[in-house]
Write a protein that holds these residues in place. Structure first.
Motif, PDB file in Angstrom:
ATOM      1  N   VAL A  53       5.133   6.384  -1.393  1.00 15.34           N
ATOM      2  CA  VAL A  53       6.095   6.715  -0.339  1.00 15.34           C
ATOM      3  C   VAL A  53       7.500   6.596  -0.914  1.00 15.34           C
ATOM      4  O   VAL A  53       7.817   5.641  -1.614  1.00 15.34           O
ATOM      5  CB  VAL A  53       5.907   5.772   0.858  1.00 15.34           C
ATOM      6  CG1 VAL A  53       6.967   6.013   1.903  1.00 15.34           C
ATOM      7  CG2 VAL A  53       4.542   5.976   1.465  1.00 15.34           C
ATOM      8  N   PRO A  74       0.961   9.374  -6.627  1.00 10.96           N
ATOM      9  CA  PRO A  74      -0.023   9.573  -5.574  1.00 10.96           C
ATOM     10  C   PRO A  74      -1.244  10.304  -6.100  1.00 10.96           C
ATOM     11  O   PRO A  74      -1.132  11.287  -6.820  1.00 10.96           O
ATOM     12  CB  PRO A  74       0.733  10.405  -4.536  1.00 10.96           C
ATOM     13  CG  PRO A  74       1.870  10.996  -5.255  1.00 10.96           C
ATOM     14  CD  PRO A  74       2.226  10.068  -6.360  1.00 10.96           C
ATOM     15  N   ALA A 117       0.828  -1.200   0.000  1.00 10.52           N
ATOM     16  CA  ALA A 117       0.000   0.000   0.000  1.00 10.52           C
ATOM     17  C   ALA A 117       0.866   1.255   0.000  1.00 10.52           C
ATOM     18  O   ALA A 117       0.584   2.215  -0.717  1.00 10.52           O
ATOM     19  CB  ALA A 117      -0.918  -0.001   1.217  1.00 10.52           C
ATOM     20  N   LEU A 146       2.456   1.684  -3.486  1.00 10.98           N
ATOM     21  CA  LEU A 146       1.503   2.156  -4.493  1.00 10.98           C
ATOM     22  C   LEU A 146       1.095   3.596  -4.240  1.00 10.98           C
ATOM     23  O   LEU A 146       0.791   4.328  -5.186  1.00 10.98           O
ATOM     24  CB  LEU A 146       0.270   1.259  -4.497  1.00 10.98           C
ATOM     25  CG  LEU A 146       0.474  -0.099  -5.120  1.00 10.98           C
ATOM     26  CD1 LEU A 146      -0.793  -0.898  -5.021  1.00 10.98           C
ATOM     27  CD2 LEU A 146       0.886   0.054  -6.565  1.00 10.98           C
ATOM     28  N   SER A 147       1.067   4.017  -2.984  1.00 12.66           N
ATOM     29  CA  SER A 147       0.649   5.383  -2.733  1.00 12.66           C
ATOM     30  C   SER A 147       1.827   6.349  -2.813  1.00 12.66           C
ATOM     31  O   SER A 147       1.663   7.521  -2.504  1.00 12.66           O
ATOM     32  CB  SER A 147      -0.026   5.488  -1.373  1.00 12.66           C
ATOM     33  OG  SER A 147       0.903   5.224  -0.372  1.00 12.66           O
TER      34      SER A 147
END
Lengths: 90, 140
Positions: free
Chosen positions: B92, B111, B86, B89-90
């Protein structure tokens, strides 16, 4: 006797120091996943504190609390991970 | 003798947990923090539960401790994998000195804002599926 002494004066202070360090990461963590990882560590550390207290107080029933606590923390982490992956925002 | 062994196991488990906490504070990257965290916390909890079993000397406590240990050893990698995926995919950031990023070309890890995810016609998760469907149609 030596078990009680060590558990009270060595093990619990070490776990408390670990809790403080994990809480610092929870406070300053730059993104949401950092905070989630720190929260997971805090949950497992509290399970360890409960286990040490079960040894200290001779209550084996306290240990059931630790196992249920580990299960619930896993479920909450899965839920937050699902939310982060859907929202796509760090 | 047994008491010394129990005390040593307790100190060993607590020191592994302390190492995990130091690592989570000092590591430069989310992914390294997660890696440090998962392994050493599992090992530390294993030592603490072993000390508990040796202290109580009952079959009921031993079986429950074994069940808890198996559960933690199974779920710690799962939750770590979910959070890592997660977070990746977002969007970081990786550490600035990371040499290799093998997932770099596979995912669109821009993002997105909440409104883009909720109201777009083409949400990011369906893109991979559409690409796969196209591939299977080509094969037919």
């Amino acid at each position: 006797m030596i078990v009680d002494f060590v558990a009270f004066w060595v093990v619990l202070p070490m776990l408390s120091l670990a809790l403080v360090l994990a809480f610092i990461r929870l406070a300053i963590g730059p993104t949401l996943p950092d905070r989630v990882v720190a929260f997971e560590l805090i949950a497992i550390l509290l399970a360890g504190v409960i286990v040490v207290y079960a040894v200290l107080g001779e209550h084996s029933a306290l240990f059931d609390v630790a196992s249920v606590w580990a299960i619930i923390s896993f479920l909450s982490v899965v839920a937050i991970a699902y939310y982060i992956e859907k929202a796509r925002k760090p | 003798m047994m008491e010394i062994l129990i005390a040593a196991l307790l100190i060993l488990g607590a020191s592994f947990m302390l190492i995990a906490a130091i690592g989570i504070l000092k590591m430069p990257d989310l992914y390294m923090r997660m890696s440090v965290n998962t392994k050493s916390v599992t090992l530390g909890m294993g030592f603490l539960l072993l000390a508990l079993v040796l202290h109580f000397h009952e079959i009921g406590v031993a079986s429950r401790a074994l069940a808890t240990l198996v559960f933690i050893a199974m779920t710690a990698p799962i939750s770590s994998h979910l959070i890592g995926r997660a977070a990746y995919l977002s969007g970081v950031e990786l550490w600035s000195e990371t040499r290799r990023d093998e997932l770099g070309d596979l995912y669109q890890r821009r993002p997105m804002s909440m409104e883009q995810v909720l109201f777009s016609e083409n949400p990011p998760h369906s893109m991979d599926l559409e690409q796969e469907e196209k591939d299977t149609e080509d094969n037919f």
